[in-house]
Write an enzyme that holds these catalytic residues in place. Sequence first.
Site, PDB file in Angstrom:
ATOM      1  N   ARG A 180      50.422  -5.518  14.608  1.00  0.00           N
ATOM      2  CA  ARG A 180      51.210  -5.076  13.450  1.00  0.00           C
ATOM      3  C   ARG A 180      51.250  -3.552  13.404  1.00  0.00           C
ATOM      4  O   ARG A 180      52.285  -2.956  13.101  1.00  0.00           O
ATOM      5  CB  ARG A 180      50.628  -5.641  12.153  1.00  0.00           C
ATOM      6  CG  ARG A 180      50.813  -7.133  11.985  1.00  0.00           C
ATOM      7  CD  ARG A 180      50.244  -7.613  10.666  1.00  0.00           C
ATOM      8  NE  ARG A 180      51.017  -7.124   9.528  1.00  0.00           N
ATOM      9  CZ  ARG A 180      50.598  -7.203   8.262  1.00  0.00           C
ATOM     10  NH1 ARG A 180      49.420  -7.711   7.976  1.00  0.00           N
ATOM     11  NH2 ARG A 180      51.359  -6.742   7.293  1.00  0.00           N
ATOM     12  N   CYS A 238      46.290  -0.891   4.543  1.00  0.00           N
ATOM     13  CA  CYS A 238      46.575  -2.136   5.258  1.00  0.00           C
ATOM     14  C   CYS A 238      47.971  -2.573   4.865  1.00  0.00           C
ATOM     15  O   CYS A 238      48.870  -1.744   4.766  1.00  0.00           O
ATOM     16  CB  CYS A 238      45.517  -3.194   4.928  1.00  0.00           C
ATOM     17  SG  CYS A 238      45.401  -3.581   3.165  1.00  0.00           S
TER      18      CYS A 238
END
Length: 280
Positions: A180, A238
């Site tokens: 990611r 995050c």
Amino acid sequence: MSSLIKAADLAAALDSSSPPLVLDVTWQLGGPPGIEAYRVAHIPGAHFVDLAAELSGPHTPGGAGGRHPMPEPAAFGASMRRLGIGPETDVVVYDGGPSVAAARAWWLLRYFGHDRVRVLDGGFAAWTAERHPVTDVVPEPAAPGAFVPRPGGMTRLDADETAALVAAGGVLLDARAAERFRGETEPIDAKAGHIPGAVSAPATEYTHADGRFHEPAELKEYFAARGAVHGARVAAYCGSGATAAHEVLALSLAGVPAALYAGSWSDWITDPERPVATGE
């Protein structure tokens, strides 16, 4: 007070004359509601806390604040008082897995001024692995506590402050999976990639397969290899702020104070003018 507690130590504390208040924060992104697992089995005496409803503010799809916005002080305070938390209450938080949701509760309590809180290392899995008792009995509501939220106990950044930290040579750690970070896949948010200047530090790399944290010396070595050392300006982010709270907890165990970009990637990408990087 250490920010972690082992399962055996929690079991002993619950048998003492002054047991801690235990909060079950079971939650899984995209999974069934945590209350379902709680109703099947939980640590005796534990009260359930809903991450989306009580540890987050109202979410507006595509709006600022990210997928799990910070709760307002008044709402958070009311939830903590309902759970029985007061100034002298020792709190232990846990979840079903690697303590991401529990770390969110840990960080919020500390941010709002309550530092008497620890995370069960390894969560409910560690508790059951050691064959400590579980129950499906929901405890009676706790007597209301006197918790008063006082924001500022932990360092919180917004998007502009995060960009400024990177521009000034600070260390910004990205707690998401490496693929990611590189922008190879993005199963949740509208854009793939990472904040320019960030360093990949996936949460799975500083925890064991069973969800327990590595030892402090190992954590210190891991983060130092990424530039995060005591004395440096360090922050974590995050997807929505939960796993980043877990990284802030890991950094604190390593002796490295760190800020949290609470809105994280899901907040960063709400402004099309903010840059996005891909690759290593």
